[in-house]
Design a protein around this motif. Structure first.
Motif, PDB file in Angstrom:
ATOM      1  N   ALA A 196       0.831  -1.202   0.000  1.00  0.00           N
ATOM      2  CA  ALA A 196       0.000   0.000   0.000  1.00  0.00           C
ATOM      3  C   ALA A 196       0.867   1.254   0.000  1.00  0.00           C
ATOM      4  CB  ALA A 196      -0.923  -0.010   1.216  1.00  0.00           C
ATOM      5  N   ALA A 197       1.936   1.231   0.792  1.00  0.00           N
ATOM      6  CA  ALA A 197       2.841   2.375   0.838  1.00  0.00           C
ATOM      7  C   ALA A 197       3.538   2.569  -0.512  1.00  0.00           C
ATOM      8  CB  ALA A 197       3.878   2.173   1.940  1.00  0.00           C
ATOM      9  N   ALA A 198       3.804   1.473  -1.199  1.00  0.00           N
ATOM     10  CA  ALA A 198       4.491   1.560  -2.490  1.00  0.00           C
ATOM     11  C   ALA A 198       3.640   2.252  -3.549  1.00  0.00           C
ATOM     12  CB  ALA A 198       4.885   0.160  -2.965  1.00  0.00           C
ATOM     13  N   VAL A 199       2.329   2.012  -3.543  1.00  0.00           N
ATOM     14  CA  VAL A 199       1.474   2.570  -4.600  1.00  0.00           C
ATOM     15  C   VAL A 199       0.825   3.892  -4.226  1.00  0.00           C
ATOM     16  CG1 VAL A 199       0.940   0.251  -5.438  1.00  0.00           C
ATOM     17  CG2 VAL A 199      -0.655   1.387  -3.872  1.00  0.00           C
ATOM     18  N   CYS A 200       0.845   4.259  -2.957  1.00  0.00           N
ATOM     19  CA  CYS A 200       0.088   5.427  -2.506  1.00  0.00           C
ATOM     20  C   CYS A 200       0.389   6.690  -3.319  1.00  0.00           C
ATOM     21  CB  CYS A 200       0.362   5.671  -1.022  1.00  0.00           C
ATOM     22  SG  CYS A 200      -0.472   7.135  -0.363  1.00  0.00           S
ATOM     23  N   LYS A 201       1.604   7.160  -3.299  1.00  0.00           N
ATOM     24  CA  LYS A 201       1.940   8.408  -3.985  1.00  0.00           C
ATOM     25  C   LYS A 201       1.802   8.300  -5.512  1.00  0.00           C
ATOM     26  CE  LYS A 201       4.912  10.031  -0.235  1.00  0.00           C
ATOM     27  NZ  LYS A 201       6.298  10.385   0.187  1.00  0.00           N
ATOM     28  N   PRO A 202       2.295   7.209  -6.139  1.00  0.00           N
ATOM     29  CA  PRO A 202       2.101   7.089  -7.585  1.00  0.00           C
ATOM     30  C   PRO A 202       0.629   7.057  -7.987  1.00  0.00           C
ATOM     31  CG  PRO A 202       3.844   5.622  -6.883  1.00  0.00           C
ATOM     32  CD  PRO A 202       3.209   6.162  -5.633  1.00  0.00           C
ATOM     33  N   TRP A 203      -0.197   6.350  -7.218  1.00  0.00           N
ATOM     34  CA  TRP A 203      -1.631   6.321  -7.539  1.00  0.00           C
ATOM     35  C   TRP A 203      -2.246   7.702  -7.417  1.00  0.00           C
ATOM     36  CZ3 TRP A 203      -4.856   1.501  -5.584  1.00  0.00           C
ATOM     37  CH2 TRP A 203      -4.426   0.367  -6.287  1.00  0.00           C
ATOM     38  N   LEU A 204      -1.867   8.454  -6.381  1.00  0.00           N
ATOM     39  CA  LEU A 204      -2.413   9.799  -6.219  1.00  0.00           C
ATOM     40  C   LEU A 204      -2.027  10.695  -7.395  1.00  0.00           C
ATOM     41  CD1 LEU A 204      -1.882  10.411  -2.395  1.00  0.00           C
ATOM     42  CD2 LEU A 204      -4.078  10.201  -3.591  1.00  0.00           C
ATOM     43  N   LEU A 205      -0.776  10.585  -7.834  1.00  0.00           N
ATOM     44  CA  LEU A 205      -0.330  11.370  -8.991  1.00  0.00           C
ATOM     45  C   LEU A 205      -1.044  10.919 -10.261  1.00  0.00           C
ATOM     46  CD1 LEU A 205       3.519  11.558  -8.274  1.00  0.00           C
ATOM     47  CD2 LEU A 205       1.870  13.447  -8.186  1.00  0.00           C
ATOM     48  N   MET A 206      -1.205   9.614 -10.410  1.00  0.00           N
ATOM     49  CA  MET A 206      -1.881   9.059 -11.582  1.00  0.00           C
ATOM     50  C   MET A 206      -3.337   9.509 -11.629  1.00  0.00           C
ATOM     51  SD  MET A 206      -2.303   5.020 -12.548  1.00  0.00           S
ATOM     52  CE  MET A 206      -3.210   4.674 -11.016  1.00  0.00           C
ATOM     53  N   TRP A 207      -4.026   9.422 -10.499  1.00  0.00           N
ATOM     54  CA  TRP A 207      -5.436   9.845 -10.458  1.00  0.00           C
ATOM     55  C   TRP A 207      -5.570  11.334 -10.730  1.00  0.00           C
ATOM     56  CZ3 TRP A 207      -6.405   6.935  -5.207  1.00  0.00           C
ATOM     57  CH2 TRP A 207      -6.527   5.551  -5.472  1.00  0.00           C
ATOM     58  N   THR A 208      -4.646  12.121 -10.200  1.00  0.00           N
ATOM     59  CA  THR A 208      -4.685  13.560 -10.442  1.00  0.00           C
ATOM     60  C   THR A 208      -4.529  13.866 -11.923  1.00  0.00           C
ATOM     61  OG1 THR A 208      -3.769  14.059  -8.250  1.00  0.00           O
ATOM     62  CG2 THR A 208      -3.581  15.778  -9.924  1.00  0.00           C
ATOM     63  N   ALA A 209      -3.574  13.193 -12.563  1.00  0.00           N
ATOM     64  CA  ALA A 209      -3.349  13.403 -14.003  1.00  0.00           C
ATOM     65  C   ALA A 209      -4.566  12.956 -14.807  1.00  0.00           C
ATOM     66  CB  ALA A 209      -2.099  12.643 -14.451  1.00  0.00           C
ATOM     67  N   GLN A 210      -5.184  11.846 -14.411  1.00  0.00           N
ATOM     68  CA  GLN A 210      -6.371  11.364 -15.119  1.00  0.00           C
ATOM     69  C   GLN A 210      -7.536  12.342 -14.959  1.00  0.00           C
ATOM     70  OE1 GLN A 210      -5.356   6.578 -14.463  1.00  0.00           O
ATOM     71  NE2 GLN A 210      -7.344   7.355 -13.864  1.00  0.00           N
ATOM     72  N   ASN A 211      -7.689  12.886 -13.757  1.00  0.00           N
ATOM     73  CA  ASN A 211      -8.758  13.863 -13.532  1.00  0.00           C
ATOM     74  C   ASN A 211      -8.534  15.130 -14.353  1.00  0.00           C
ATOM     75  OD1 ASN A 211     -10.123  12.219 -11.726  1.00  0.00           O
ATOM     76  ND2 ASN A 211      -9.245  13.161  -9.903  1.00  0.00           N
ATOM     77  N   LEU A 212      -7.288  15.596 -14.395  1.00  0.00           N
ATOM     78  CA  LEU A 212      -6.974  16.791 -15.176  1.00  0.00           C
ATOM     79  C   LEU A 212      -7.226  16.545 -16.659  1.00  0.00           C
ATOM     80  CD1 LEU A 212      -3.706  17.962 -13.373  1.00  0.00           C
ATOM     81  CD2 LEU A 212      -5.946  19.090 -13.340  1.00  0.00           C
ATOM     82  N   TRP A 213      -6.879  15.344 -17.119  1.00  0.00           N
ATOM     83  CA  TRP A 213      -7.161  14.995 -18.518  1.00  0.00           C
ATOM     84  C   TRP A 213      -8.658  15.073 -18.778  1.00  0.00           C
ATOM     85  CZ3 TRP A 213     -10.332  10.967 -20.087  1.00  0.00           C
ATOM     86  CH2 TRP A 213     -10.423  10.791 -21.468  1.00  0.00           C
ATOM     87  N   GLN A 214      -9.442  14.503 -17.875  1.00  0.00           N
ATOM     88  CA  GLN A 214     -10.888  14.483 -18.048  1.00  0.00           C
ATOM     89  C   GLN A 214     -11.470  15.890 -18.068  1.00  0.00           C
ATOM     90  OE1 GLN A 214     -13.208  11.399 -18.254  1.00  0.00           O
ATOM     91  NE2 GLN A 214     -13.803  13.232 -19.350  1.00  0.00           N
ATOM     92  N   LEU A 215     -10.993  16.747 -17.173  1.00  0.00           N
ATOM     93  CA  LEU A 215     -11.501  18.110 -17.082  1.00  0.00           C
ATOM     94  C   LEU A 215     -11.182  18.931 -18.332  1.00  0.00           C
ATOM     95  CD1 LEU A 215     -10.587  18.854 -13.345  1.00  0.00           C
ATOM     96  CD2 LEU A 215     -12.883  18.496 -14.292  1.00  0.00           C
ATOM     97  N   VAL A 216     -10.081  18.598 -18.993  1.00  0.00           N
ATOM     98  CA  VAL A 216      -9.711  19.305 -20.221  1.00  0.00           C
ATOM     99  C   VAL A 216     -10.385  18.680 -21.440  1.00  0.00           C
ATOM    100  CG1 VAL A 216      -7.793  19.937 -21.753  1.00  0.00           C
ATOM    101  CG2 VAL A 216      -7.497  20.064 -19.271  1.00  0.00           C
TER     102      VAL A 216
END
Length: 249
Positions: free
Chosen positions: A113-133
């Motif tokens: 869980a610790a290994a994926v936490c930060k990468p997943w947060l960055l990935m989700w943020t990028a996906q959300n920004l893509w969607q909003l644009v």
């Protein structure tokens, strides 16, 4: 092990100088309550943004926009249903992460869980920004090239950023041992998401090339096709990081 390091080096830094493993290369094995809550919030935001995109709350749906802007490498519509599986597995991963705890930080699940936490947060943020644009894509292929690039250029960047974050999650997972639960809800969705984002990134780059090429799909696809080999290697590496022997040993 920590005591031995103190004896040989006098301090953590001295122990490193004595030939021990560089602490900067040691994967994070602890997930604080704050990061757990951030993970839950990030996942909630991901689901909310995608739900609004699907029901048209934010504007034209992804299906409508994709229909208006096809590329020669865009998969059939049913292929996008893979996102439902990815989000479901990631939801399980978030629940697993919230429930994981170990006073001595030795829990295998906690390490994953610790290994994926930060990468997943960055990935989700990028996906959300893509969607909003992406919802602001021109509704006609006769729109000025500048209007097309104003949307598709940042979209391609966000997709590539999401892909890179997914690969980083897989890289970090490779450094820790696994168990059945973490393999199903943390490693598998990381691998599938990375594999799919490699294709999505190519589509994003194709739309940029297609816009520059005046809407010609075969010319627009030239750049992502050239990059597809590299993306495929990345996708295979991400799949390997979930199921290969050294990651599950």
């Amino acid at each position: 092990m920590g005591a031995a390091g103190s004896k040989t080096g006098g301090s953590g830094r001295g122990g490193g100088g004595g030939g021990g493993k560089d602490l900067s290369d040691t994967p994070q094995t602890h997930l604080s309550t704050a990061w757990k809550l951030a993970m839950a919030g990030g996942y909630g935001a991901l689901i909310a943004v995608n739900a609004m995109a699907m029901n048209g709350t934010m504007g034209p749906t992804n299906a409508k926009i994709s229909g208006l802007w096809p590329t020669s490498i865009t998969p059939a519509g049913y292929a996008f249903s893979i996102w439902g599986i990815i989000f479901l597995l990631q939801g399980g991963g978030v629940v697993l992460s919230l429930a994981s705890r170990s006073p001595d930080r030795s829990s295998v699940t906690l390490k994953n869980a610790a290994a994926v936490c930060k990468p997943w947060l960055l990935m989700w943020t990028a996906q959300n920004l893509w969607q909003l644009v992406f919802v602001h894509a021109p509704q006609s292929q006769s729109a000025p090239v500048s209007s097309q690039l104003a949307v598709f250029l940042p979209c391609s960047f966000f997709l590539c950023a999401a892909y890179a974050s997914a690969l980083e999650a897989c890289r970090r997972l490779k450094e820790v041992e696994s168990n059945a639960a973490s393999s199903l809800f943390l490693r598998l969705p990381s691998a599938i998401n990375a594999g799919w984002l490699s294709a999505a990134s190519c589509i994003g780059v194709a739309l940029v090339g297609q816009s520059i090429a005046g809407g010609k799909e075969e010319l627009g696809a030239a750049l992502p096709v050239a990059l597809a080999g590299t993306a495929s290697v990345g996708a295979m590496a991400s799949l390997y990081s979930w199921g290969a022997g050294e990651t599950c040993s």
